[in-house]
Design a protein around this motif. Structure first.
Motif, PDB file in Angstrom:
ATOM      1  N   SER A  20       0.751  -1.158  -0.041  1.00 22.57           N
ATOM      2  CA  SER A  20      -0.075   0.034   0.125  1.00 22.57           C
ATOM      3  C   SER A  20       0.813   1.356   0.009  1.00 22.57           C
ATOM      4  O   SER A  20       0.392   2.333  -0.105  1.00 22.57           O
ATOM      5  N   GLN A  21       2.115   1.084   0.182  1.00 24.30           N
ATOM      6  CA  GLN A  21       3.039   2.287   0.103  1.00 24.30           C
ATOM      7  C   GLN A  21       2.661   3.286   1.194  1.00 24.30           C
ATOM      8  O   GLN A  21       2.594   4.320   1.193  1.00 24.30           O
ATOM      9  N   ILE A  22       2.463   2.710   2.540  1.00 26.29           N
ATOM     10  CA  ILE A  22       2.207   3.598   3.659  1.00 26.29           C
ATOM     11  C   ILE A  22       3.068   3.413   4.842  1.00 26.29           C
ATOM     12  O   ILE A  22       3.369   1.961   5.209  1.00 26.29           O
ATOM     13  N   LEU A  23       3.642   4.352   5.336  1.00 27.41           N
ATOM     14  CA  LEU A  23       4.435   4.174   6.457  1.00 27.41           C
ATOM     15  C   LEU A  23       3.938   5.311   7.604  1.00 27.41           C
ATOM     16  O   LEU A  23       3.685   6.358   7.338  1.00 27.41           O
ATOM     17  N   VAL A  24       3.891   4.716   8.641  1.00 28.09           N
ATOM     18  CA  VAL A  24       3.529   5.562  10.077  1.00 28.09           C
ATOM     19  C   VAL A  24       4.741   5.552  11.124  1.00 28.09           C
ATOM     20  O   VAL A  24       5.083   4.330  11.274  1.00 28.09           O
ATOM     21  N   VAL A  25       5.141   6.565  11.204  1.00 32.40           N
ATOM     22  CA  VAL A  25       6.730   6.650  11.978  1.00 32.40           C
ATOM     23  C   VAL A  25       6.167   7.370  13.286  1.00 32.40           C
ATOM     24  O   VAL A  25       5.660   8.639  13.381  1.00 32.40           O
ATOM     25  N   ASP A  26       6.832   6.932  14.641  1.00 30.09           N
ATOM     26  CA  ASP A  26       6.449   7.667  15.799  1.00 30.09           C
ATOM     27  C   ASP A  26       7.671   7.432  16.783  1.00 30.09           C
ATOM     28  O   ASP A  26       8.088   6.510  17.058  1.00 30.09           O
ATOM     29  N   ASP A  27       8.381   8.659  16.981  1.00 27.01           N
ATOM     30  CA  ASP A  27       9.539   8.912  17.618  1.00 27.01           C
ATOM     31  C   ASP A  27       9.255   9.328  19.208  1.00 27.01           C
ATOM     32  O   ASP A  27      10.169   9.488  19.857  1.00 27.01           O
ATOM     33  N   TYR A  28       7.925   9.429  19.565  1.00 27.11           N
ATOM     34  CA  TYR A  28       7.535   9.991  20.822  1.00 27.11           C
ATOM     35  C   TYR A  28       6.602   9.004  21.704  1.00 27.11           C
ATOM     36  O   TYR A  28       6.001   9.472  22.727  1.00 27.11           O
ATOM     37  N   ARG A  29       6.639   7.651  21.524  1.00 27.56           N
ATOM     38  CA  ARG A  29       5.797   6.573  22.250  1.00 27.56           C
ATOM     39  C   ARG A  29       4.547   7.283  22.381  1.00 27.56           C
ATOM     40  O   ARG A  29       3.884   7.260  23.592  1.00 27.56           O
ATOM     41  N   THR A  30       3.925   7.701  21.263  1.00 25.13           N
ATOM     42  CA  THR A  30       2.433   8.237  21.385  1.00 25.13           C
ATOM     43  C   THR A  30       1.404   7.107  21.971  1.00 25.13           C
ATOM     44  O   THR A  30       1.098   6.180  21.425  1.00 25.13           O
ATOM     45  N   GLU A  31       0.608   7.485  23.036  1.00 27.00           N
ATOM     46  CA  GLU A  31      -0.247   6.448  23.561  1.00 27.00           C
ATOM     47  C   GLU A  31      -1.358   6.356  22.850  1.00 27.00           C
ATOM     48  O   GLU A  31      -1.968   7.462  22.201  1.00 27.00           O
ATOM     49  N   GLY A  32      -2.049   5.241  22.604  1.00 26.75           N
ATOM     50  CA  GLY A  32      -2.999   5.093  21.736  1.00 26.75           C
ATOM     51  C   GLY A  32      -2.887   4.794  20.447  1.00 26.75           C
ATOM     52  O   GLY A  32      -3.886   4.367  19.541  1.00 26.75           O
ATOM     53  N   LEU A  33      -1.765   5.289  20.006  1.00 29.20           N
ATOM     54  CA  LEU A  33      -1.563   5.113  18.520  1.00 29.20           C
ATOM     55  C   LEU A  33      -1.718   3.660  17.744  1.00 29.20           C
ATOM     56  O   LEU A  33      -2.218   3.587  16.712  1.00 29.20           O
ATOM     57  N   ALA A  34      -1.202   2.754  18.507  1.00 29.60           N
ATOM     58  CA  ALA A  34      -1.297   1.472  17.987  1.00 29.60           C
ATOM     59  C   ALA A  34      -2.844   0.731  17.941  1.00 29.60           C
ATOM     60  O   ALA A  34      -3.407   0.308  16.932  1.00 29.60           O
ATOM     61  N   GLU A  35      -3.689   1.321  18.745  1.00 22.83           N
ATOM     62  CA  GLU A  35      -5.295   0.974  18.895  1.00 22.83           C
ATOM     63  C   GLU A  35      -5.678   1.744  17.591  1.00 22.83           C
ATOM     64  O   GLU A  35      -6.798   1.298  17.076  1.00 22.83           O
ATOM     65  N   ILE A  36      -5.352   3.144  17.316  1.00 22.05           N
ATOM     66  CA  ILE A  36      -6.200   3.812  16.195  1.00 22.05           C
ATOM     67  C   ILE A  36      -5.679   3.273  14.941  1.00 22.05           C
ATOM     68  O   ILE A  36      -6.657   3.173  14.120  1.00 22.05           O
ATOM     69  N   LEU A  37      -4.470   2.545  14.821  1.00 24.03           N
ATOM     70  CA  LEU A  37      -4.085   2.110  13.473  1.00 24.03           C
ATOM     71  C   LEU A  37      -4.821   0.769  13.551  1.00 24.03           C
ATOM     72  O   LEU A  37      -5.126   0.562  12.313  1.00 24.03           O
ATOM     73  N   ALA A  38      -5.178  -0.162  14.532  1.00 26.07           N
ATOM     74  CA  ALA A  38      -5.522  -1.311  14.401  1.00 26.07           C
ATOM     75  C   ALA A  38      -7.176  -1.245  14.007  1.00 26.07           C
ATOM     76  O   ALA A  38      -7.740  -1.867  13.353  1.00 26.07           O
ATOM     77  N   ASP A  39      -7.758  -0.110  14.288  1.00 21.82           N
ATOM     78  CA  ASP A  39      -9.138   0.329  14.003  1.00 21.82           C
ATOM     79  C   ASP A  39      -9.174   1.359  12.625  1.00 21.82           C
ATOM     80  O   ASP A  39     -10.213   1.397  12.081  1.00 21.82           O
ATOM     81  N   ALA A  40      -8.188   1.092  11.787  1.00 15.76           N
ATOM     82  CA  ALA A  40      -7.979   1.965  10.737  1.00 15.76           C
ATOM     83  C   ALA A  40      -8.908   1.246   9.446  1.00 15.76           C
ATOM     84  O   ALA A  40      -9.304   0.114   9.387  1.00 15.76           O
ATOM     85  N   ASP A  41      -9.376   2.092   8.730  1.00 10.17           N
ATOM     86  CA  ASP A  41     -10.194   1.378   7.590  1.00 10.17           C
ATOM     87  C   ASP A  41      -9.418   1.555   6.267  1.00 10.17           C
ATOM     88  O   ASP A  41      -8.864   2.548   6.004  1.00 10.17           O
ATOM     89  N   LEU A  42      -9.183   0.322   5.498  1.00  8.66           N
ATOM     90  CA  LEU A  42      -8.354   0.374   4.393  1.00  8.66           C
ATOM     91  C   LEU A  42      -9.320  -0.133   3.356  1.00  8.66           C
ATOM     92  O   LEU A  42     -10.267  -0.917   3.334  1.00  8.66           O
ATOM     93  N   PRO A  43      -9.088   0.223   2.044  1.00  7.95           N
ATOM     94  CA  PRO A  43      -9.637  -0.221   0.839  1.00  7.95           C
ATOM     95  C   PRO A  43      -9.551  -1.673   0.768  1.00  7.95           C
ATOM     96  O   PRO A  43      -8.581  -2.165   1.108  1.00  7.95           O
ATOM     97  N   GLU A  44     -10.511  -2.327   0.167  1.00 12.84           N
ATOM     98  CA  GLU A  44     -10.549  -3.735  -0.238  1.00 12.84           C
ATOM     99  C   GLU A  44      -9.364  -4.140  -1.052  1.00 12.84           C
ATOM    100  O   GLU A  44      -9.115  -3.259  -2.209  1.00 12.84           O
TER     101      GLU A  44
END
Length: 793
Positions: A769-793
């Motif tokens: 999908s050529q998607i990269l998400v980078v976190d250098d700040y240990r952002t709380e809740g980010l993993a859960e946000i990504l797990a709930d993401a909507d992606l095209p079929e």
């Protein structure tokens, strides 16, 4: 339990947010056993510690270089003396101090929970009765502080903890005695929370604290201060000239808050008046019917729900060697020697000194009581003054016990109350929105570990669960808890979340449909039957009883639990009859809507009433914003700042590759920084083929957009010790992304030969999908946000 093989011993478990003790740290300080480091700065270190009764303590220890400074020691003496006078429901108890030890220390009750600013950032604002409870509790704390002749001078969201039992006002580091006639060295406080008269050079008084209290209520209700956000000059100018922004403050509180924020301090209510007015708004009993503090307790008991311990949650285990130090060993202890005798004459000596108003009287009383010995690891005057908490005692060089011990509190409303007559509220434990009253003598421990099908390569889910057990059980001491283990002789109850439900059945099957409700599976998270619990009846295999579970709906504090009771398979002990397989009785409660599962393998009937009386927080809808990128849709917190840019990407050799869009998401709404000064702004980067190609990124290497080490940002939490690296898979919506955690170097300054520190970089990469998400700040809740993401079929 799924753990990698290792020849090294398991590290001592630490409470949430604690760092391990360093080699130079002692095992105990004064009469307290150290558990871990809570924080460290230029002035000293704050430790989490245990007293002899096992109570959790925050122990502030002065840095040696400041301990050698007489002026700093005098300031520390003043701070201890001020804290010793405060007794409030919503301020931490002062437990003691030894300002004259080799390394001065001061102990207060440890308050577990999020700061107000952290709660608003992570979970949103307060409303309804929770906001009224917050306003009442913080006003009560200030009224108690002011009643003792103290001005706090630094009331702000970062200095209020939302603890399980109510809000707590902290940090009296720049507090001042109202009787102190010496000129103030400057204007102390935090821009945006300093009263306007203070900016004109007027000395701080209780009404300047009330101004900041009004700002606290605005912040709790709206998520922003009364003068918004901005740099120091902007905030100071608005404080002097602008009207406070009260949009979003409930109508019932708006008039009181507006008066608290009056530019003229004469128009502001006192803290005691604000406290009484909020109690009236909350519908608490009218003044005179019962003590104001009792009314506050009743309000908090009914309305203060849905808060988590967070910092400090988990097991508190003293450092090795500290038990001997605290029980009378002759080994040296920081802050004094070991126990050698009792201070039989301490109270009278110190009390007479205090009564006469002379420091020398207290000192002589201490000397006559103690003689040449040392008591409980304290300096010589320490034990002599345990019975008396007075400013004179502190000034004389003794260790001072606070209100927890002396039984002589100061009340903001002039009334006296016997400590022995106070009603003791049971300790409440919060887990996934459930608040339960812990029976007397019971212990709660939070455990964090991986859940999954451990016969598979992963991925696994890391989640916290809760274990509860009655006191008086030697078998409970030193247990290394795991949700997969059931054979311990410690009678206990497990309380688990979604991962425990998903992987708790036999062979790691889900408990949702085939488990408690369907009655087909017991709680048995293992590929093979687990050993039978110790100390419970074990039944031989009886095929007629297999799968015959009794099921019914039961009340759990107003929520409906699917209850099941039956026999779970286990491996019998060596002396069991004939078959190796046996069965034990098991009870299960599943609260599907609350994503909570309770498991009782021991038939602890006392817990039934505990669960029936549980309280549940209202599920609050968090304001979100939808951000779309390359067909991916994310629901981000509304207060996060999204910056979408088009930029040209180049190779490391300077060859132009492509123009591509990328997104930066600022994740700290309290920060006054801008993306022009991005180094100090915590953010998440969402990028596409441009960034991936320019960095020649594969899943086997870190992301280096800067081409090398960057300057360390305080927000990165960089340390001299490299963080643990990890390579696994993690979800973005329905797809599995490469999930990587890397140890990244950063420079502590721009000077030559500067030492490197290390921060944690984590990213999620979807190559197709050529998607990269980078976190250098240990952002709380980010993993859960990504797990709930909507992606095209």
């Amino acid at each position: 339990m799924h753990t990698p093989e290792s020849d090294s011993p398991s590290p001592r478990p630490l409470p949430e947010g604690f760092a391990p003790l360093e080699p130079a740290d002692p095992a105990a300080i004064g009469p307290f056993a150290l558990v871990g480091r809570v924080g460290a700065g230029g002035m000293g270190t704050v430790y989490g510690a245990l007293d002899r009764e096992g109570r959790h303590v925050a122990l502030k220890v002065v840095h040696p270089r400041h301990a050698a400074d007489p002026v700093f020691r005098e300031q520390f003496v003043r701070e201890a003396a001020l804290l010793a006078r405060v007794d409030a429901e919503c301020a931490p108890a002062f437990l003691g101090a030894d300002p004259h030890a080799e390394q001065p220390w001061m102990a207060t009750e440890f308050v577990a929970g999020r700061t107000l600013s952290g709660h608003v950032r992570e979970l949103g604002t307060l409303g309804g009765d929770r906001l009224l409870s917050f306003a009442a509790g913080t006003a009560e704390a200030l009224s108690a502080v002011h009643a003792t002749g103290i001005v706090h001078r630094d009331v702000k969201p970062a200095n209020v903890i939302l603890a399980l039992a109510g809000p707590r006002l902290l940090d009296f580091g720049i507090a001042r005695d109202t009787r102190d006639e010496t000129a103030e060295a400057g204007v102390f406080g935090t821009p945006g929370w300093i009263a306007p008269e203070r900016l004109e050079g007027v000395a701080a008084d209780p009404r300047s604290d009330v101004f900041a209290w009004g700002g606290l209520v605005v912040y709790a209700a709206t998520g922003h201060g009364p003068f918004g956000r901005g740099d120091t000059a902007t905030l100071l100018a608005r404080t002097r000239e602008a009207e406070p922004d009260l949009d979003g403050v409930p109508e019932e509180l708006r008039s009181l808050v507006a008066r608290a924020l009056e530019r003229d301090p004469r128009g502001r209510p006192s803290a005691a008046e604000a406290f009484a007015e909020v109690l009236a708004l909350a519908g608490a009993a009218a003044p005179g019917q019962e003590a104001a503090r009792d009314r506050l307790r009743a309000l908090l008991s009914s309305a203060w729900t849905g808060f988590e311990a967070v910092r400090g949650a988990g097991p508190w285990v003293a450092a090795a060697g500290s038990v001997a130090l605290l029980s009378g060993s002759s080994a040296a202890v920081a802050g004094g020697g070991a126990f050698t005798g009792a201070a039989s004459g301490a109270a009278s000596g110190a009390a007479s000194g205090a009564a006469s108003g002379a420091a020398s009287g207290a000192a002589s009383g201490a000397a006559s009581a103690v003689g040449a010995g040392t008591v409980a690891g304290m300096s010589k005057a320490t034990a002599a003054l345990v019975a008396v908490a007075s400013v004179t005692a502190v000034a004389s060089g003794g260790w001072t016990a606070g209100q927890l011990y002396n039984g002589e509190p100061v009340w903001p409303f002039g009334g006296q109350e016997s400590v022995a007559e106070r009603s003791v509220e049971p300790e409440r434990i919060e887990y996934r929105g459930m608040s339960i009253a812990l029976p007397e003598g019971w212990t709660a421990e939070f455990v964090e570990e991986e859940f999954g099908v451990f016969s598979d390569p992963g991925p696994y889910t890391t989640e916290e669960w809760l274990v509860l057990y009655p006191g008086g059980q030697e078998a409970c001491e030193g247990v290394e808890w795991s949700y997969t283990e059931g054979a311990t002789g410690c009678r206990h109850v497990k309380v688990l979340g979604p991962a425990g439900i998903d992987y708790g059945g036999e062979g790691y099957a889900s408990m949702r449909e085939s488990g408690v409700a369907g009655g087909q599976y017991s709680f048995n998270p293992s590929g093979d039957p687990r050993p039978c619990p110790e100390g419970v009846p074990v039944h031989p295999e009886d095929r007629a009883r297999i799968g015959q579970w009794e099921r019914e709906d039961r009340d759990a504090g107003g929520e409906t639990a699917a209850y099941a009771e039956g026999r779970a398979v286990c491996v019998a002990p060596a002396d069991a009859a004939s078959s190796d397989l046996a069965y034990h009785d098991q009870r299960l409660w599943l609260l599907d809507d609350r994503e909570t599962l309770v498991v009782d393998d021991y038939g602890i009937e006392e817990f039934d009433a505990v669960l029936a009386d549980a309280r549940w927080s209202e599920a609050e809808e968090e304001d979100t914003q939808t951000v779309e990128y390359r067909g991916m849709a994310l629901e981000l917190p509304a207060e996060w700042e999204v910056l979408r840019e088009e930029r040209t990407f180049f190779t490391n050799d300077g060859i132009e590759l492509m123009d591509d869009e990328w997104i930066r998401v600022g994740t700290d709404p309290d920060s006054s920084c801008t993306f022009d000064d991005w180094l100090d702004c915590p953010y998440v980067e969402i990028a596409g083929p441009g960034a991936i190609s320019a960095d020649e990124l594969t899943e086997d290497a870190p992301y280096y957009p800067a081409g090398g080490a960057v300057l360390c940002s305080p927000a990165m939490g960089a340390t001299a010790t490299p963080p643990r690296e990890e390579q696994t898979l993690a979800p973005i919506g329905e797809r599995m992304a490469y999930y990587r955690v890397w140890s990244m170097p950063c420079m502590t300054s721009i000077e030559p030969n500067t030492p490197l520190n290390y921060y944690e970089q984590r990213y999620w990469l979807l190559p197709e999908s050529q998607i990269l998400v980078v976190d250098d700040y240990r952002t709380e809740g980010l993993a859960e946000i990504l797990a709930d993401a909507d992606l095209p079929e």
